[in-house]
Design a protein around this motif. Structure first.
Motif, PDB file in Angstrom:
ATOM      1  N   GLY A  82       2.229  -0.069  52.398  1.00 57.59           N
ATOM      2  CA  GLY A  82       3.611   0.022  51.966  1.00 57.59           C
ATOM      3  C   GLY A  82       3.804   0.270  50.487  1.00 57.59           C
ATOM      4  O   GLY A  82       4.938   0.255  50.003  1.00 57.59           O
ATOM      5  N   ARG A  83       2.700   0.541  49.762  1.00 56.18           N
ATOM      6  CA  ARG A  83       2.799   0.741  48.325  1.00 56.18           C
ATOM      7  C   ARG A  83       2.081   2.030  47.931  1.00 56.18           C
ATOM      8  O   ARG A  83       1.194   2.509  48.636  1.00 56.18           O
ATOM      9  N   TRP A  84       2.451   2.578  46.784  1.00 56.48           N
ATOM     10  CA  TRP A  84       1.835   3.819  46.315  1.00 56.48           C
ATOM     11  C   TRP A  84       1.806   3.831  44.791  1.00 56.48           C
ATOM     12  O   TRP A  84       2.646   3.209  44.133  1.00 56.48           O
ATOM     13  N   LEU A  85       0.830   4.547  44.231  1.00 52.83           N
ATOM     14  CA  LEU A  85       0.698   4.692  42.788  1.00 52.83           C
ATOM     15  C   LEU A  85       0.156   6.084  42.497  1.00 52.83           C
ATOM     16  O   LEU A  85      -0.916   6.450  42.981  1.00 52.83           O
ATOM     17  N   ILE A  86       0.907   6.845  41.721  1.00 54.64           N
ATOM     18  CA  ILE A  86       0.539   8.212  41.360  1.00 54.64           C
ATOM     19  C   ILE A  86       0.064   8.239  39.905  1.00 54.64           C
ATOM     20  O   ILE A  86       0.699   7.642  39.033  1.00 54.64           O
ATOM     21  N   THR A  87      -1.029   8.927  39.648  1.00 49.18           N
ATOM     22  CA  THR A  87      -1.462   9.214  38.285  1.00 49.18           C
ATOM     23  C   THR A  87      -1.346  10.717  38.079  1.00 49.18           C
ATOM     24  O   THR A  87      -1.972  11.491  38.806  1.00 49.18           O
ATOM     25  N   LEU A  88      -0.542  11.132  37.113  1.00 49.95           N
ATOM     26  CA  LEU A  88      -0.371  12.552  36.851  1.00 49.95           C
ATOM     27  C   LEU A  88      -1.671  13.164  36.332  1.00 49.95           C
ATOM     28  O   LEU A  88      -2.526  12.465  35.788  1.00 49.95           O
ATOM     29  N   ASP A  89      -1.779  14.484  36.477  1.00 48.60           N
ATOM     30  CA  ASP A  89      -3.061  15.152  36.242  1.00 48.60           C
ATOM     31  C   ASP A  89      -3.253  15.627  34.800  1.00 48.60           C
ATOM     32  O   ASP A  89      -3.854  16.671  34.550  1.00 48.60           O
ATOM     33  N   GLY A  90      -2.782  14.862  33.865  1.00 49.02           N
ATOM     34  CA  GLY A  90      -2.978  15.201  32.463  1.00 49.02           C
ATOM     35  C   GLY A  90      -2.270  14.215  31.565  1.00 49.02           C
ATOM     36  O   GLY A  90      -1.640  13.261  32.033  1.00 49.02           O
TER      37      GLY A  90
END
Length: 622
Positions: free
Chosen positions: A179-187
């Motif tokens: 139920g959780r998410w974490l995005i790391t941008l690519d730069g």
């Protein structure tokens, strides 16, 4: 922030949310001078009143209490009694870490920042339906430059589906898990105060857009009442003092400044019945990030002044974000995570109270909750550093001796949990200021004063134990002997300036050791040798050589004798980066600026070659 849901007919706007100012004191309320007893705050579910009790014993106040027998054991003045009182927790009270000879550090004492190198993300088609972005994000926010950019939130019932994000040409995605998410941008991105850039987070059928997102440096501002002391307090308290009232005025607050603030402080909503055990997974209010004209008056003065001076020194080119988390009257253990508290035996669980409690100037007070409820929701943010202004509630008994090691555990824990490329981000520790005891000529009965000399000197040992930590020295900054609220001095502008002078060579110019040597305060580093009658101590940031103000003999040093008393040494000899202290009897310890009323240059007169006063410290022989 704009939230959209896609339909067959196109995009339907669900809502447009402005950033509302709430939860901070109004200018009228904020302009009232702080007194030693700060506001009573009711915590959700617990219904327990908590007041700051850090004042002279005669001042009328309400103290958080526990059963008499428990309280008595925690009030004992010896390390042995503290050990006994903590026994119920199953934790052994650690011995104070005496900086006899500083432990070898695997990393440099201080280091600059380098940006991580990230691979470009492949194109991903989002599949998640409904989702929510953390309340740590909003319009007008600031994202950290030159480090990972993370976006996170929840999506119940969407496990296995994908959510995407994009900002200024960077992209990223994450699969929902539990139920959780974490995005790391690519730069990474360079600093930019340019308006009009939007952060877009989107799934298969909906998206959330945050507008006017800037890129700059984000700082945690954490502590107790002196960290919580607001800009409005400063403007009121310093109004009639010509020594301080010209540094900053209300007219200096402007939305044209690239400063943004988000506050998650004592009194804001919490989660869970036992706030010392439960952990808030998100910010529990929706104010979001705010511009100066909406937020500055209710913001930490030392935090806001730090930001204001940084943008002035960098020509408004690097936006500064402040994440403020503070609470009046609480001890160090309240800022520790469960892992850190257990590692250093800082608290115990009290069954009848249903929570973890640690020793403080007020007896037993709740522990862990400031980390759990207010700091934890921001730990996915990357930051440039941390401003720390706390210690008054750790002044009595053996708490000062334990403070440096516990602080070291806390900082390492924060750095590991944030887990950014600039792992050992700098921590700027505000040195507790001079306090003057009430004189016969002073008016008023509400004299707010704590004997902070011991805790101040032990806090000066922290840089010898923790890489990239610095003391923003204050012994020359407070002069008002007639001010009744000695505990909360209004010299916050020059205190922030001291931290800025250290931050500039590390984060804002081509880093050189020499420049930091010239701007930092001489700081205890190590004991080079110790015999019965002579001790040689080494110092950092000496600016070309230690000296005294006016060229006279060094004053402000004391030696600990075998009978437990502090006495004037026989001699003190300064060199480029060492101090040699001798005595006609056995030396069990050496301290500097260890009296609450110590003031540069009158009673503590050592400084660097560039005139920065020496930081307090306390070396104890093992």
């Amino acid at each position: 922030m704009r939230s959209y849901t896609r339909t067959a007919a196109g995009l339907l706007i669900l809502c447009f949310m402005g950033i509302l100012f709430a939860g901070c004191a109004s200018p009228q309320e904020g302009s009232k001078s702080m007194t030693a007893s700060l506001e009573e705050v009711t915590q959700e579910d617990t219904r327990e009143s908590v007041q700051e009790q850090t004042m002279e014993p005669t001042k009328e106040s309400t103290v958080e209490t526990v059963q008499e027998s428990t309280a008595e054991t925690m009030q004992e003045s010896t390390a042995e009694s503290t050990k006994e009182s903590m026994a119920g927790s199953g934790q052994e009270e650690p011995a104070a870490l005496s900086p006899d000879v500083s432990p070898e550090m695997e990393k440099p004492l201080f280091s600059g920042r380098t940006a991580p190198v990230l691979e470009k993300a492949e194109a991903v088609i989002p599949t998640a339906g409904a989702f929510r972005v953390s309340r740590a994000f909003s319009d007008d926010m600031i994202l950290q430059r030159d480090d990972y950019i993370r976006i996170w939130g929840t999506a119940p019932g969407e496990d296995g589906n994908t959510i995407c994000a994009e900002f200024k040409g960077l992209n990223g995605s994450a699969v929902v898990k539990d139920g959780r998410w974490l995005i790391t941008l690519d730069g990474t991105l360079e600093a930019s105060a340019e308006q009009g850039h939007s952060l877009r987070v989107y799934g298969a059928s909906s998206e959330t857009i945050f507008e006017n997102v800037l890129v700059g440096d984000v700082y945690l501002c954490i502590g107790q009442s002196n960290a919580a002391y607001m800009v409005a307090n400063y403007l009121e308290d310093a109004r009639d003092d010509d020594l301080y009232n010209k540094d900053f005025t209300q007219a200096d607050i402007s939305d044209s400044d690239p400063i943004r603030i988000i506050r998650n402080v004592m009194g804001n909503p919490t989660v869970g019945k036992d706030i010392t055990s439960s952990v808030a997974e998100d910010v529990m209010h929706g104010r979001g990030w705010q511009k100066p004209e909406s937020a500055a008056m209710g913001t930490s003065a030392v935090g806001y002044f730090f930001a204001k001076q940084l943008i002035e020194r960098t020509d408004n080119e690097i936006p500064i974000g402040i994440i403020e988390c503070d609470a009046a009257g609480f001890q160090l253990s309240a800022f520790l995570s469960a892992e850190a508290a257990e590692k250093c035996g800082a608290d115990k669980y009290i069954e009848e109270r249903g929570g973890y409690y640690g020793d403080s100037i007020n007896g037993l007070q709740r522990s862990r909750f400031l980390f759990n409820q207010y700091i934890s929701p921001f730990l996915n943010f990357t930051v440039s550093g941390m401003i720390w202004y706390q210690g008054e509630s750790d002044a009595p008994r053996n708490l000062p001796e334990l403070y440096p090691e516990r602080f070291a555990v806390m900082v390492q824990d924060y750095r590991d949990k944030i887990d950014q490329n600039y792992h050992d981000f700098p921590v700027f520790i505000m040195e507790l200021t001079t306090e003057y005891a009430k004189s016969d000529q002073a008016a008023g009965d509400d004299w707010a004063y704590i004997d902070v000399g011991r805790i101040r000197s032990y806090m000066g040992n922290i840089p010898s134990l923790v890489p990239n930590t610095f003391i923003a020295v204050s012994s020359d900054l407070w002069r008002n002997r007639q001010y009744l609220n000695q505990l909360h001095p209004y010299c916050k502008w020059p205190m922030a300036k001291r931290a800025v002078e250290i931050a500039m060579p590390i984060l804002y110019r081509s880093y050189t050791d020499e420049e930091l040597q010239n701007t930092g305060a001489p700081t205890y580093s190590a004991c080079l040798s110790a015999s019965d009658n002579e001790v040689v101590l080494q110092f950092l940031f000496t600016g070309g050589g230690l000296q005294t103000s006016g060229g006279g003999e060094a004053v402000g040093f004391e030696v600990l004798s075998e009978d437990g008393g502090w006495k004037t040494p026989e001699s003190v000899v300064l060199s480029e980066d060492t101090v040699t202290v001798t005595s006609d009897e056995a030396i069990c310890g050496v301290r500097y600026c260890g009296k609450t009323g110590s003031s540069y240059p009158e009673t503590a007169n050592v400084c660097s070659g560039t005139g920065v006063p020496m930081a307090a410290f306390c070396w104890i022989a093992r």
